[in-house]
Design a protein around this motif. Structure first.
Motif, PDB file in Angstrom:
ATOM      1  N   LYS A 192      14.991 -18.868  32.028  1.00  0.00           N
ATOM      2  CA  LYS A 192      14.643 -17.547  31.529  1.00  0.00           C
ATOM      3  C   LYS A 192      13.905 -16.759  32.610  1.00  0.00           C
ATOM      4  CE  LYS A 192      14.043 -19.134  26.721  1.00  0.00           C
ATOM      5  NZ  LYS A 192      15.146 -18.359  26.147  1.00  0.00           N
ATOM      6  N   CYS A 193      14.271 -15.514  32.753  1.00  0.00           N
ATOM      7  CA  CYS A 193      13.552 -14.626  33.666  1.00  0.00           C
ATOM      8  C   CYS A 193      13.718 -13.200  33.146  1.00  0.00           C
ATOM      9  CB  CYS A 193      14.073 -14.748  35.103  1.00  0.00           C
ATOM     10  SG  CYS A 193      15.813 -14.334  35.308  1.00  0.00           S
ATOM     11  N   SER A 194      12.844 -12.319  33.586  1.00  0.00           N
ATOM     12  CA  SER A 194      12.909 -10.924  33.153  1.00  0.00           C
ATOM     13  C   SER A 194      13.780 -10.085  34.084  1.00  0.00           C
ATOM     14  CB  SER A 194      11.494 -10.328  33.104  1.00  0.00           C
ATOM     15  OG  SER A 194      10.671 -11.046  32.214  1.00  0.00           O
ATOM     16  N   SER A 195      13.707 -10.368  35.368  1.00  0.00           N
ATOM     17  CA  SER A 195      14.468  -9.597  36.351  1.00  0.00           C
ATOM     18  C   SER A 195      15.927 -10.038  36.383  1.00  0.00           C
ATOM     19  CB  SER A 195      13.834  -9.749  37.735  1.00  0.00           C
ATOM     20  OG  SER A 195      12.509  -9.265  37.734  1.00  0.00           O
ATOM     21  N   ARG A 196      16.706  -9.284  37.145  1.00  0.00           N
ATOM     22  CA  ARG A 196      18.133  -9.542  37.248  1.00  0.00           C
ATOM     23  C   ARG A 196      18.522  -9.668  38.707  1.00  0.00           C
ATOM     24  NH1 ARG A 196      21.951  -5.186  34.270  1.00  0.00           N
ATOM     25  NH2 ARG A 196      20.527  -3.905  35.473  1.00  0.00           N
ATOM     26  N   GLU A 234      19.981 -17.465  32.596  1.00  0.00           N
ATOM     27  CA  GLU A 234      20.499 -17.010  31.308  1.00  0.00           C
ATOM     28  C   GLU A 234      21.647 -16.022  31.504  1.00  0.00           C
ATOM     29  OE1 GLU A 234      17.241 -16.905  27.822  1.00  0.00           O
ATOM     30  OE2 GLU A 234      16.878 -15.471  29.432  1.00  0.00           O
ATOM     31  N   ALA A 235      22.516 -15.936  30.517  1.00  0.00           N
ATOM     32  CA  ALA A 235      23.659 -15.021  30.588  1.00  0.00           C
ATOM     33  C   ALA A 235      23.181 -13.597  30.846  1.00  0.00           C
ATOM     34  CB  ALA A 235      24.456 -15.084  29.288  1.00  0.00           C
ATOM     35  N   GLY A 236      23.842 -12.917  31.776  1.00  0.00           N
ATOM     36  CA  GLY A 236      23.514 -11.531  32.078  1.00  0.00           C
ATOM     37  C   GLY A 236      22.422 -11.353  33.111  1.00  0.00           C
ATOM     38  N   LYS A 237      21.808 -12.443  33.552  1.00  0.00           N
ATOM     39  CA  LYS A 237      20.715 -12.330  34.531  1.00  0.00           C
ATOM     40  C   LYS A 237      21.202 -12.414  35.971  1.00  0.00           C
ATOM     41  CE  LYS A 237      17.344 -11.589  31.745  1.00  0.00           C
ATOM     42  NZ  LYS A 237      16.661 -10.282  31.765  1.00  0.00           N
TER      43      LYS A 237
END
Length: 253
Positions: free
Chosen positions: A46-50, A75-78
């Motif tokens: 899990k992370c907030s940035s991409r 995570e998906a989309g990261k």
């Protein structure tokens, strides 16, 4: 001697279908016997940035590329990937919006690049998540993509400093300070998110791949820069490569 009818009969019995290929892993798309998925985190990190990977088309053909490890570790989309030699283009849906985001950073050692640890970590003083743009290709390819894409030069650029030697020991790096796309992304993301454990989790597939290859006959590689200095590089280098090695900074992109 066979007559013409016998020859045609033999030819007609040759199967029309191509030979069966080795089974491939449904995740990493590598042959099942050399799959690195066992090195992935048990659950996506899990992370907030991409992470936004701008990939040179030639990278797709490389059998030991590391960018897919980024996608599967997070995570998906990261981690999203756009392929091309110039960015953005009409086929790069959503990329323009990302590049226009004030919290987008380009990991590239441009003259104005700021050390990554000088940026405010996510969540500190209200800092929003970042879009971290990586250029995925050889050094000349990354430089060509940057030069061909004026939009990239307008981004805030950042760089990694005082990096350790690449852990991608089965592949030769140009200089001592160069890292693979996976290593660059993992280290940069762990700094921006202020989550040191992210790096180790993301590098799991690389460690698994290198361990497997070394156990099956591969050898560790020194950088081209190191081998040239030791006069041990196995082939002569041209003026172009020599100039690139002299001008490369001591940091990775």
């Amino acid at each position: 001697m066979k007559d013409e009818s016998e020859i045609w009969e033999e030819l007609s019995n040759i199967p029309a279908d191509p030979p069966e290929m080795r089974d491939k892993c449904l995740q990493c798309r590598r042959p099942a016997g050399v799959c690195w998925c066992p090195g992935l985190p048990t659950t996506p990190l899990k992370c907030s940035s991409r992470i936004v990977v701008l990939q040179h088309p030639a990278e797709v053909k490389r059998c030991l590329r590391t960018a897919p490890m980024l996608t599967l570790a997070l995570e998906a989309g990261k981690c999203i990937t756009y392929r091309g030699k110039k960015f953005p283009s009409a086929k790069h849906e959503g990329l323009m919006e990302i590049l226009n985001d004030p919290d987008t950073l380009l990991l590239y050692p441009s003259p104005n690049a700021v050390p990554l640890n000088e940026f405010t970590p996510v969540g500190t003083d209200g800092q929003k998540p970042y879009n971290l743009v990586l250029l995925d290709g050889t050094w000349p390819q990354a430089k060509a993509m940057y030069t061909a894409s004026p939009a990239l030069s307008k981004l805030k650029s950042c760089k990694l400093v005082n990096v350790s030697t690449s852990e991608y020991v089965i592949r030769t790096q140009p200089t001592e300070g160069c890292l693979s796309t996976l290593e660059s992304g993992a280290l940069a993301l762990s700094i921006l998110e202020n989550k040191p454990w992210l790096k180790d989790g993301m590098l799991g597939p690389l460690h698994y791949l290198c361990k497997f290859q070394l156990e099956n006959g591969a050898v560790t590689h020194q950088s081209k820069e190191f081998l040239i200095k030791q006069k041990a590089y196995p082939k002569l280098i041209g003026k172009r490569l020599a100039k690139q090695l002299r001008t490369l900074p001591d940091t990775t992109f």
